[in-house]
Design a protein around this motif. Structure first.
Motif, PDB file in Angstrom:
ATOM      1  N   ALA A  52       4.067  36.823   6.164  1.00  0.00           N
ATOM      2  CA  ALA A  52       4.688  35.630   6.736  1.00  0.00           C
ATOM      3  C   ALA A  52       3.898  34.375   6.380  1.00  0.00           C
ATOM      4  N   LYS A  53       2.570  34.488   6.417  1.00  0.00           N
ATOM      5  CA  LYS A  53       1.742  33.333   6.072  1.00  0.00           C
ATOM      6  C   LYS A  53       1.887  32.989   4.602  1.00  0.00           C
ATOM      7  N   ARG A  54       1.989  34.005   3.764  1.00  0.00           N
ATOM      8  CA  ARG A  54       2.104  33.782   2.324  1.00  0.00           C
ATOM      9  C   ARG A  54       3.444  33.134   1.973  1.00  0.00           C
ATOM     10  N   LEU A  55       4.520  33.616   2.550  1.00  0.00           N
ATOM     11  CA  LEU A  55       5.840  33.096   2.218  1.00  0.00           C
ATOM     12  C   LEU A  55       6.065  31.694   2.769  1.00  0.00           C
ATOM     13  N   SER A  56       5.359  31.331   3.813  1.00  0.00           N
ATOM     14  CA  SER A  56       5.555  30.012   4.420  1.00  0.00           C
ATOM     15  C   SER A  56       4.664  28.943   3.799  1.00  0.00           C
ATOM     16  N   GLY A  57       4.005  29.262   2.706  1.00  0.00           N
ATOM     17  CA  GLY A  57       3.172  28.267   2.034  1.00  0.00           C
ATOM     18  C   GLY A  57       3.991  27.060   1.587  1.00  0.00           C
ATOM     19  N   GLY A  58       3.506  25.868   1.884  1.00  0.00           N
ATOM     20  CA  GLY A  58       4.207  24.634   1.541  1.00  0.00           C
ATOM     21  C   GLY A  58       5.173  24.171   2.610  1.00  0.00           C
ATOM     22  N   GLN A  59       5.521  25.039   3.539  1.00  0.00           N
ATOM     23  CA  GLN A  59       6.467  24.657   4.580  1.00  0.00           C
ATOM     24  C   GLN A  59       5.892  23.581   5.514  1.00  0.00           C
ATOM     25  N   GLN A  60       4.613  23.705   5.819  1.00  0.00           N
ATOM     26  CA  GLN A  60       4.006  22.722   6.713  1.00  0.00           C
ATOM     27  C   GLN A  60       4.011  21.337   6.086  1.00  0.00           C
ATOM     28  N   PHE A  61       3.764  21.271   4.781  1.00  0.00           N
ATOM     29  CA  PHE A  61       3.773  19.975   4.107  1.00  0.00           C
ATOM     30  C   PHE A  61       5.165  19.353   4.160  1.00  0.00           C
ATOM     31  N   MET A  62       6.189  20.150   3.869  1.00  0.00           N
ATOM     32  CA  MET A  62       7.551  19.610   3.897  1.00  0.00           C
ATOM     33  C   MET A  62       7.957  19.194   5.299  1.00  0.00           C
ATOM     34  N   ALA A  63       7.521  19.961   6.303  1.00  0.00           N
ATOM     35  CA  ALA A  63       7.827  19.574   7.678  1.00  0.00           C
ATOM     36  C   ALA A  63       7.154  18.250   8.041  1.00  0.00           C
TER      37      ALA A  63
ATOM     38  N   THR B  61       7.062  17.244  -2.791  1.00  0.00           N
ATOM     39  CA  THR B  61       8.129  18.018  -2.158  1.00  0.00           C
ATOM     40  C   THR B  61       9.010  18.693  -3.202  1.00  0.00           C
ATOM     41  N   TRP B  62       9.364  17.951  -4.241  1.00  0.00           N
ATOM     42  CA  TRP B  62      10.198  18.543  -5.291  1.00  0.00           C
ATOM     43  C   TRP B  62       9.435  19.609  -6.075  1.00  0.00           C
ATOM     44  N   VAL B  63       8.139  19.404  -6.265  1.00  0.00           N
ATOM     45  CA  VAL B  63       7.330  20.429  -6.946  1.00  0.00           C
ATOM     46  C   VAL B  63       7.297  21.714  -6.121  1.00  0.00           C
ATOM     47  N   ILE B  64       7.100  21.580  -4.808  1.00  0.00           N
ATOM     48  CA  ILE B  64       7.097  22.755  -3.930  1.00  0.00           C
ATOM     49  C   ILE B  64       8.447  23.452  -3.979  1.00  0.00           C
ATOM     50  N   LEU B  65       9.514  22.669  -4.027  1.00  0.00           N
ATOM     51  CA  LEU B  65      10.852  23.268  -4.121  1.00  0.00           C
ATOM     52  C   LEU B  65      10.964  24.149  -5.357  1.00  0.00           C
ATOM     53  N   LEU B  66      10.558  23.647  -6.507  1.00  0.00           N
ATOM     54  CA  LEU B  66      10.674  24.427  -7.741  1.00  0.00           C
ATOM     55  C   LEU B  66       9.799  25.672  -7.684  1.00  0.00           C
TER      56      LEU B  66
ATOM     57  N   VAL C 215      13.344  17.676   4.620  1.00  0.00           N
ATOM     58  CA  VAL C 215      13.967  18.378   5.749  1.00  0.00           C
ATOM     59  C   VAL C 215      14.946  19.434   5.252  1.00  0.00           C
ATOM     60  N   ILE C 216      15.734  19.085   4.232  1.00  0.00           N
ATOM     61  CA  ILE C 216      16.712  20.039   3.695  1.00  0.00           C
ATOM     62  C   ILE C 216      15.997  21.253   3.116  1.00  0.00           C
ATOM     63  N   PHE C 217      14.959  21.027   2.312  1.00  0.00           N
ATOM     64  CA  PHE C 217      14.237  22.142   1.696  1.00  0.00           C
ATOM     65  C   PHE C 217      13.524  22.988   2.754  1.00  0.00           C
ATOM     66  N   TYR C 218      12.979  22.338   3.764  1.00  0.00           N
ATOM     67  CA  TYR C 218      12.289  23.075   4.827  1.00  0.00           C
ATOM     68  C   TYR C 218      13.249  24.033   5.530  1.00  0.00           C
ATOM     69  N   ASN C 219      14.409  23.551   5.893  1.00  0.00           N
ATOM     70  CA  ASN C 219      15.390  24.406   6.570  1.00  0.00           C
ATOM     71  C   ASN C 219      15.892  25.514   5.649  1.00  0.00           C
ATOM     72  N   TYR C 220      16.077  25.174   4.374  1.00  0.00           N
ATOM     73  CA  TYR C 220      16.562  26.177   3.422  1.00  0.00           C
ATOM     74  C   TYR C 220      15.570  27.325   3.270  1.00  0.00           C
ATOM     75  N   PHE C 221      14.299  27.000   3.082  1.00  0.00           N
ATOM     76  CA  PHE C 221      13.306  28.055   2.881  1.00  0.00           C
ATOM     77  C   PHE C 221      12.982  28.779   4.181  1.00  0.00           C
ATOM     78  N   ASN C 222      13.121  28.104   5.313  1.00  0.00           N
ATOM     79  CA  ASN C 222      12.979  28.820   6.573  1.00  0.00           C
ATOM     80  C   ASN C 222      14.028  29.926   6.693  1.00  0.00           C
ATOM     81  N   THR C 223      15.236  29.615   6.240  1.00  0.00           N
ATOM     82  CA  THR C 223      16.305  30.625   6.259  1.00  0.00           C
ATOM     83  C   THR C 223      15.973  31.791   5.339  1.00  0.00           C
TER      84      THR C 223
END
Length: 302
Positions: A197-208, A104-109, A266-274
């Motif tokens: 949209a698919k490209r930018l949402s990469g990693g979002q499913q894992f964090m969710a 999760t932290w790797v995806i964040l960076l 959860v925090i990172f998922y919501n942040y990147f969704n925004t």
């Protein structure tokens, strides 16, 4: 008569003398009175009892000394020690949750760097795009290596490529066929937007997934560990808290690690969704700007 009186007087004097001489002897032979016992002078009974009382005290001292390190050992229970002493199932749960947290932290960076570079490239592209005057110029800017991979540049390239393909196919893109050309260009842009949209949402499913399942996975480890602790109580027939506290602590550590993995996810998922939604709004605005520019150039015959 006189002789008898003299004899009695002499006997009386002799008895008195004997009594006076015997008094010191009797005083010396009489036992001396016992001295009152004081706190400083222990009696013989105390001297005998003292060693008997001292033995249990001496035995109690090592026992107390042994109990103190035992208490210290229980007090030094650390998360690392709890992990090493945990059951294999609880260990697997903890390791899985820790790996999920690391990913999760790797995806964040990765996504922070990605969005930072994306916004900088988009700003440069929009500045260059708004300086173009013809469809050919728009196509040249959109397909340049500087903006390769930028979603807005890909949208502009898709629209201008569709117009150019229509011209190469001998189709009219002006006059009565202008609307058809615009519709084809719009369809090409929409296809690019879907891929964006698919490209930018990469990693979002894992964090969710981590955010929604990690607490329950940690809870499973806790339930399993507490169950083992109660089984240990039943097997040892003891209710001493010190004997079961380590096992319960190990079990609760699994829940703690689950929350540690879930909360950042959860925090990172919501942040990147925004941020994805914000870039989607930006791309919608550019879509309208692009179609206006294409329509305007088609009307000019450019």
């Amino acid at each position: 008569m006189l002789d008898i009186k003299k004899t009695n007087i002499l006997l009386a004097m002799a008895g008195a003398a004997v009594l006076m001489a015997g008094t010191p002897v009797l005083a010396q032979d009489a036992p001396a009175p016992a001295a009152p016992a004081t706190a400083e002078a222990p009696t013989a009974t105390d001297a005998v009892v003292a060693p008997t009382d001292a033995a249990p005290a001496a035995e109690a001292a090592p026992a107390a000394a042994d109990a103190e390190p035992a208490a210290e050992s229980h007090g030094k229970l650390t998360p690392a020690k709890m992990f090493m002493d945990a059951d294999i199932v609880v260990k697997v749960v903890m390791i899985g949750l820790l790996l999920a947290s690391v990913f999760t932290w790797v995806i964040l960076l990765i996504k922070l760097f990605e969005f930072g570079a994306l916004n900088r490239t988009t700003d440069r592209f929009l500045e260059a795009f708004r300086q173009t005057r013809t469809i050919a110029d728009m196509r040249r800017v959109a397909t340049s290596e500087e903006f390769e991979g930028n979603p807005l540049a890909d949208m502009a390239a898709a629209a201008t490529d569709e117009v150019e393909l229509s011209r190469q196919a001998g189709l009219s893109v002006t006059g009565d066929h202008r609307d058809s050309a615009i519709n084809r260009a719009q369809a090409a842009v929409s296809a690019v937007q879907s891929g964006m949209a698919k490209r930018l949402s990469g990693g979002q499913q894992f964090m969710a997934s981590v955010g929604s399942t990690a607490p329950f996975i940690g809870l499973f480890g806790t339930v399993y560990g507490v169950m083992n602790s109660f089984i240990g109580i039943a097997n040892t027939n003891t209710t001493n808290l010190a004997s079961v506290a380590p096992g319960i602590s190990e079990a609760l550590l699994a829940t703690g690690i689950g929350l540690f993995a879930a909360i950042p996810a959860v925090i990172f998922y919501n942040y990147f969704n925004t941020r994805i939604a914000a870039y989607g709004t930006r791309s919608d605005g550019f879509n309208a700007e692009l179609m206006n520019a294409v329509s305007r150039n088609l009307d000019k015959g450019a």
